[in-house]
Structures are given as C-alpha cells and as structure tokens.
Scaffold this motif. Structure first.
Motif, PDB file in Angstrom:
ATOM      1  N   ILE A   1       0.834  -1.205   0.000  1.00  0.00           N
ATOM      2  CA  ILE A   1       0.000   0.000   0.000  1.00  0.00           C
ATOM      3  C   ILE A   1       0.865   1.249   0.000  1.00  0.00           C
ATOM      4  CG2 ILE A   1      -1.738   1.300   1.294  1.00  0.00           C
ATOM      5  CD1 ILE A   1      -2.794  -1.356   2.365  1.00  0.00           C
ATOM      6  N   VAL A   2       1.912   1.246   0.840  1.00  0.00           N
ATOM      7  CA  VAL A   2       2.826   2.389   0.900  1.00  0.00           C
ATOM      8  C   VAL A   2       3.470   2.636  -0.459  1.00  0.00           C
ATOM      9  CG1 VAL A   2       5.008   3.220   1.865  1.00  0.00           C
ATOM     10  CG2 VAL A   2       3.301   2.191   3.363  1.00  0.00           C
ATOM     11  N   ALA A   3       3.984   1.573  -1.059  1.00  0.00           N
ATOM     12  CA  ALA A   3       4.658   1.703  -2.346  1.00  0.00           C
ATOM     13  C   ALA A   3       3.719   2.253  -3.415  1.00  0.00           C
ATOM     14  CB  ALA A   3       5.210   0.348  -2.781  1.00  0.00           C
ATOM     15  N   LEU A   4       2.485   1.765  -3.443  1.00  0.00           N
ATOM     16  CA  LEU A   4       1.528   2.205  -4.455  1.00  0.00           C
ATOM     17  C   LEU A   4       1.147   3.667  -4.249  1.00  0.00           C
ATOM     18  CD1 LEU A   4       0.039   1.173  -6.908  1.00  0.00           C
ATOM     19  CD2 LEU A   4      -1.827   0.429  -5.416  1.00  0.00           C
ATOM     20  N   LEU A   5       0.933   4.078  -3.005  1.00  0.00           N
ATOM     21  CA  LEU A   5       0.549   5.462  -2.723  1.00  0.00           C
ATOM     22  C   LEU A   5       1.668   6.437  -3.076  1.00  0.00           C
ATOM     23  CD1 LEU A   5      -1.308   5.084   0.713  1.00  0.00           C
ATOM     24  CD2 LEU A   5      -2.316   5.809  -1.455  1.00  0.00           C
ATOM     25  N   VAL A   6       2.876   6.145  -2.608  1.00  0.00           N
ATOM     26  CA  VAL A   6       3.987   7.064  -2.838  1.00  0.00           C
ATOM     27  C   VAL A   6       4.366   7.095  -4.321  1.00  0.00           C
ATOM     28  CG1 VAL A   6       6.379   7.582  -2.267  1.00  0.00           C
ATOM     29  CG2 VAL A   6       4.847   6.735  -0.503  1.00  0.00           C
ATOM     30  N   ALA A   7       4.374   5.941  -4.964  1.00  0.00           N
ATOM     31  CA  ALA A   7       4.731   5.893  -6.380  1.00  0.00           C
ATOM     32  C   ALA A   7       3.723   6.663  -7.226  1.00  0.00           C
ATOM     33  CB  ALA A   7       4.810   4.440  -6.844  1.00  0.00           C
ATOM     34  N   THR A   8       2.443   6.507  -6.929  1.00  0.00           N
ATOM     35  CA  THR A   8       1.410   7.191  -7.702  1.00  0.00           C
ATOM     36  C   THR A   8       1.493   8.699  -7.530  1.00  0.00           C
ATOM     37  OG1 THR A   8      -0.065   5.279  -7.468  1.00  0.00           O
ATOM     38  CG2 THR A   8      -1.070   7.369  -8.106  1.00  0.00           C
ATOM     39  N   SER A   9       1.622   9.156  -6.284  1.00  0.00           N
ATOM     40  CA  SER A   9       1.688  10.598  -6.044  1.00  0.00           C
ATOM     41  C   SER A   9       2.955  11.205  -6.643  1.00  0.00           C
ATOM     42  CB  SER A   9       1.620  10.890  -4.544  1.00  0.00           C
ATOM     43  OG  SER A   9       2.711  10.295  -3.856  1.00  0.00           O
ATOM     44  N   THR A  10       4.080  10.492  -6.559  1.00  0.00           N
ATOM     45  CA  THR A  10       5.335  11.000  -7.116  1.00  0.00           C
ATOM     46  C   THR A  10       5.271  11.063  -8.632  1.00  0.00           C
ATOM     47  OG1 THR A  10       6.568  10.065  -5.248  1.00  0.00           O
ATOM     48  CG2 THR A  10       7.828  10.689  -7.202  1.00  0.00           C
ATOM     49  N   ALA A  11       4.731  10.027  -9.265  1.00  0.00           N
ATOM     50  CA  ALA A  11       4.612  10.037 -10.721  1.00  0.00           C
ATOM     51  C   ALA A  11       3.624  11.097 -11.198  1.00  0.00           C
ATOM     52  CB  ALA A  11       4.177   8.655 -11.212  1.00  0.00           C
ATOM     53  N   LEU A  12       2.656  11.448 -10.359  1.00  0.00           N
ATOM     54  CA  LEU A  12       1.637  12.421 -10.759  1.00  0.00           C
ATOM     55  C   LEU A  12       2.182  13.842 -10.769  1.00  0.00           C
ATOM     56  CD1 LEU A  12      -1.379  12.871 -11.480  1.00  0.00           C
ATOM     57  CD2 LEU A  12      -1.791  13.175  -9.026  1.00  0.00           C
ATOM     58  N   VAL A  13       2.868  14.255  -9.700  1.00  0.00           N
ATOM     59  CA  VAL A  13       3.302  15.659  -9.594  1.00  0.00           C
ATOM     60  C   VAL A  13       4.792  15.824  -9.338  1.00  0.00           C
ATOM     61  CG1 VAL A  13       1.031  16.363  -8.755  1.00  0.00           C
ATOM     62  CG2 VAL A  13       2.822  15.796  -7.106  1.00  0.00           C
ATOM     63  N   GLY A  14       5.480  14.772  -8.907  1.00  0.00           N
ATOM     64  CA  GLY A  14       6.879  14.897  -8.544  1.00  0.00           C
ATOM     65  C   GLY A  14       7.080  14.630  -7.056  1.00  0.00           C
ATOM     66  N   PRO A  15       8.330  14.643  -6.605  1.00  0.00           N
ATOM     67  CA  PRO A  15       8.628  14.261  -5.221  1.00  0.00           C
ATOM     68  C   PRO A  15       8.391  15.385  -4.222  1.00  0.00           C
ATOM     69  CG  PRO A  15      10.660  14.738  -6.399  1.00  0.00           C
ATOM     70  CD  PRO A  15       9.551  14.873  -7.401  1.00  0.00           C
ATOM     71  N   ILE A  16       7.798  15.022  -3.062  1.00  0.00           N
ATOM     72  CA  ILE A  16       7.690  15.914  -1.902  1.00  0.00           C
ATOM     73  C   ILE A  16       8.099  15.073  -0.703  1.00  0.00           C
ATOM     74  CG2 ILE A  16       6.249  17.512  -0.597  1.00  0.00           C
ATOM     75  CD1 ILE A  16       4.343  17.657  -2.879  1.00  0.00           C
ATOM     76  N   THR A  17       9.310  15.205  -0.272  1.00  0.00           N
ATOM     77  CA  THR A  17       9.890  14.261   0.678  1.00  0.00           C
ATOM     78  C   THR A  17       9.280  14.336   2.067  1.00  0.00           C
ATOM     79  OG1 THR A  17      11.992  14.398  -0.523  1.00  0.00           O
ATOM     80  CG2 THR A  17      12.049  13.445   1.693  1.00  0.00           C
ATOM     81  N   PHE A  18       9.149  15.538   2.630  1.00  0.00           N
ATOM     82  CA  PHE A  18       8.836  15.673   4.042  1.00  0.00           C
ATOM     83  C   PHE A  18       7.384  16.054   4.332  1.00  0.00           C
ATOM     84  CE2 PHE A  18      13.500  16.306   4.212  1.00  0.00           C
ATOM     85  CZ  PHE A  18      13.798  15.286   5.105  1.00  0.00           C
ATOM     86  N   LEU A  19       6.527  16.095   3.338  1.00  0.00           N
ATOM     87  CA  LEU A  19       5.119  16.407   3.589  1.00  0.00           C
ATOM     88  C   LEU A  19       4.495  15.382   4.525  1.00  0.00           C
ATOM     89  CD1 LEU A  19       2.429  17.865   3.086  1.00  0.00           C
ATOM     90  CD2 LEU A  19       2.161  16.443   1.025  1.00  0.00           C
ATOM     91  N   GLY A  20       4.799  14.106   4.309  1.00  0.00           N
ATOM     92  CA  GLY A  20       4.217  13.051   5.134  1.00  0.00           C
ATOM     93  C   GLY A  20       4.594  13.175   6.590  1.00  0.00           C
ATOM     94  N   LEU A  21       5.823  13.611   6.861  1.00  0.00           N
ATOM     95  CA  LEU A  21       6.260  13.769   8.248  1.00  0.00           C
ATOM     96  C   LEU A  21       5.437  14.841   8.945  1.00  0.00           C
ATOM     97  CD1 LEU A  21       8.282  12.893  10.405  1.00  0.00           C
ATOM     98  CD2 LEU A  21       9.829  14.670   9.569  1.00  0.00           C
TER      99      LEU A  21
END
Length: 314
Positions: free
Chosen positions: A225-245
């Motif tokens: 689930i983690v991999a799918l969520l992060v991969a989808t959001s990153t591929a959609l707009v790009g990386p945001i590293t610390f938003l989740g924290l």
C-alpha cells in the motif's frame, strides 16, 4: 462513531477548499473554476496519499521520525526523468504520451519500492539506523548517477529535466489524476480494512506474534500500500519528501491516539489541508508560483531534525 476531531479537520479542509476554489473568482467563471478544481483535486490526492503512506511506513518501521521519501523515492524519480531525456532526447521526451509515461514511472517506482523495503526490513523493523543510512546512501548514489547523466545533456534538455524533477501542480493531466484518485481510494479502503492489524503491528513483532497476528504477511500488505501510494503521487506531480512527516506528526498531536482507524483518515485530511491551504496563501494571497513545495520541504526537514535531536520515546 467518528471522532469529533476528525470531523473538525474535515470541516477545516472544506473551508480552505472553498477559499481556494472561489476566492476572487472572475469571468469566465466556468473555465477558471475547472482549472482550479483540477489543481485542487491534485493537491488533495497527493496530500492524502503521502499522509496515509507515512503513517503506514512509520508503523512498519516502528519510528515516527521516518517517511517513505527518505529512502530515495525523490532521487529515483529524478534518475528516471534524467535517463528518459538522455535516451530519448528533449524532443522525444516531449512526445511521450503522458498516460504511458505516468504508467511506466508508477510501475518502476512501485517495483523499486517493494524491492527496497523488502531488503531493508527483511530482518524486521528494529534496525532503524540501517534503514535510514541505506536509504540515504541509495539516494546519494542515484543523485550522483543522475548528476553524471545530466552533464551529458545540452542546456535545453537539462532544463527539461529540472522542470520535471520538482513537484508541480499546475499542469496535471486529468486522466492521470482520475487514475491516481481511484488508486488513492482503493488504498485508503485497504488500509482502513487492516487498521486493527496495524494497531497490533505498532506493538512490535515480539508482542504481535503471540497475539495471533501474521506479522510478515501484514508487513508485506502494508508495504504494498505504501509503495503504491507514494509511487502514484510521485509520478503524478513529482517528489515531496517531508510532507508526510508533517501530516503524520500533526495527526498524532491532534488525536493523541494509536488507533489507525483514526490516524489514517486524520493524516490524509491534514496532508490535503497543508497543500491546499499553502497553495492558497502563496498563489492567491501572495501571488507567488512554485514556492509551496520549497516551504513544505523546509518545514518538514526542520521537523525531522527536531525529532532526531529530541529522540522521542515511541
């Protein structure tokens, strides 16, 4: 029964959403509103996906200082963009079908994430130092390879890589957004369906196993689930590293609970609030562009350093 604090968070999201969509709305209203709604939906999807993924990842790793992005997602995304431009050229990269590029990037990120998490956590989630250091080293390696490849590009191709390497919400494809929204909903439903198992996982492997939890299987499900969520959001707009924290820390602070049935929706809502409210302030009030991600990364990085130095007892 729904926690009142979650309802308040939902009401706050509705308020900032109304401000974002209708503030200073002028003619042609229909066209402008459609553009704003696409950006708004992208902000909500990415914020909710990263917030949810971070809570899950922290449960697996048994540490609230970590985010999935710290193990090299952003570096891998930049490396993929660089190699595509280097291989296809600037013109070939521009001619790539948006949907095909989104699918390839999502697939590569998901497979890489599953492989990476499986290697890092194959002995359990207790070796946090090895987890962080390995992720950082892999990120440095990928950034180095990407930097080496970028030296082979001409200035116009380099500018394409730079533009594709930063999170942007201004030109989100509606088809990709629809796919990402469906993936987010399915992942949220899947995460909530295993919320009780996640509560047991948070107690640790040694405690969860005697209580009847199939710990290894649940780790694999949560990581998927983690991999799918992060991969989808990153591929959609790009990386945001610390938003989740930021989203996860605020969810824990607001709810003061360890129950994932409440933490997961709270983190998703807070992640969306951070992006929507931040974009409203910078875009509508200050008239700035491409500033939100810089501020989010700065605030998240500062929070990470604070948590590291404080060494909270979890």
């Amino acid at each position: 029964m729904v926690d009142r604090r979650i309802l308040l968070l939902a009401a706050l999201l509705a308020f900032v959403s109304a401000l974002f969509l209708f503030w200073n709305l002028r003619a042609p209203m229909g066209f402008i509103l459609s553009l704003r709604f696409t950006k708004f939906a992208a902000l909500c999807v990415v914020g909710a996906a990263i917030g949810t993924a971070t809570v899950l990842f922290q449960t697996i790793a048994a540490n609230r200082m970590l985010t999935p992005g710290i193990v090299g997602f952003d570096a891998l995304f930049v490396f993929i963009q660089t190699m595509l431009v280097l291989t296809l050229g600037g013109a070939g990269f521009a001619r790539l079908p948006a949907l095909a590029q989104f699918g390839v990037e999502t697939t590569v990120l998901v497979l890489a994430a599953l492989a990476l998490f499986s290697i890092l956590l194959r002995k359990g989630a207790d070796d946090i130092l090895r987890l962080v250091l390995t992720g950082v080293i892999i990120g440095v390696l990928l950034r180095g390879l990407a930097g080496l490849a970028q030296r082979l590009l001409d200035p116009s191709e380099f500018s394409i890589v730079q533009q594709a390497s930063f999170a942007t919400f201004g030109a989100v494809d509606k088809t990709q957004l629809a796919i990402a929204s469906v993936i987010l909903v399915l992942c949220l439903v899947a995460a909530l369906s295993i919320a009780r198992s996640l509560d047991l996982m948070a107690l640790g492997r040694r405690t969860a196993l005697p209580l009847g939890l199939d710990y290894d299987r649940m780790v694999f499900v949560a990581l998927g689930i983690v991999a799918l969520l992060v991969a989808t959001s990153t591929a959609l707009v790009g990386p945001i590293t610390f938003l989740g924290l930021l989203a996860s820390s605020l969810a824990h602070a607001v709810l003061s609970t360890w129950r994932h049935a409440r933490l997961l929706p709270a983190a998703a809502i807070i992640g969306a609030i951070i992006l929507v409210a931040g974009q409203f302030v910078f875009e509508r009030l200050l008239g700035l562009q491409s500033t939100l991600t810089v501020i989010v990364e700065f605030a998240g990085g500062a929070l990470f350093l604070f948590l590291v130095l404080r060494r909270p007892r979890l």
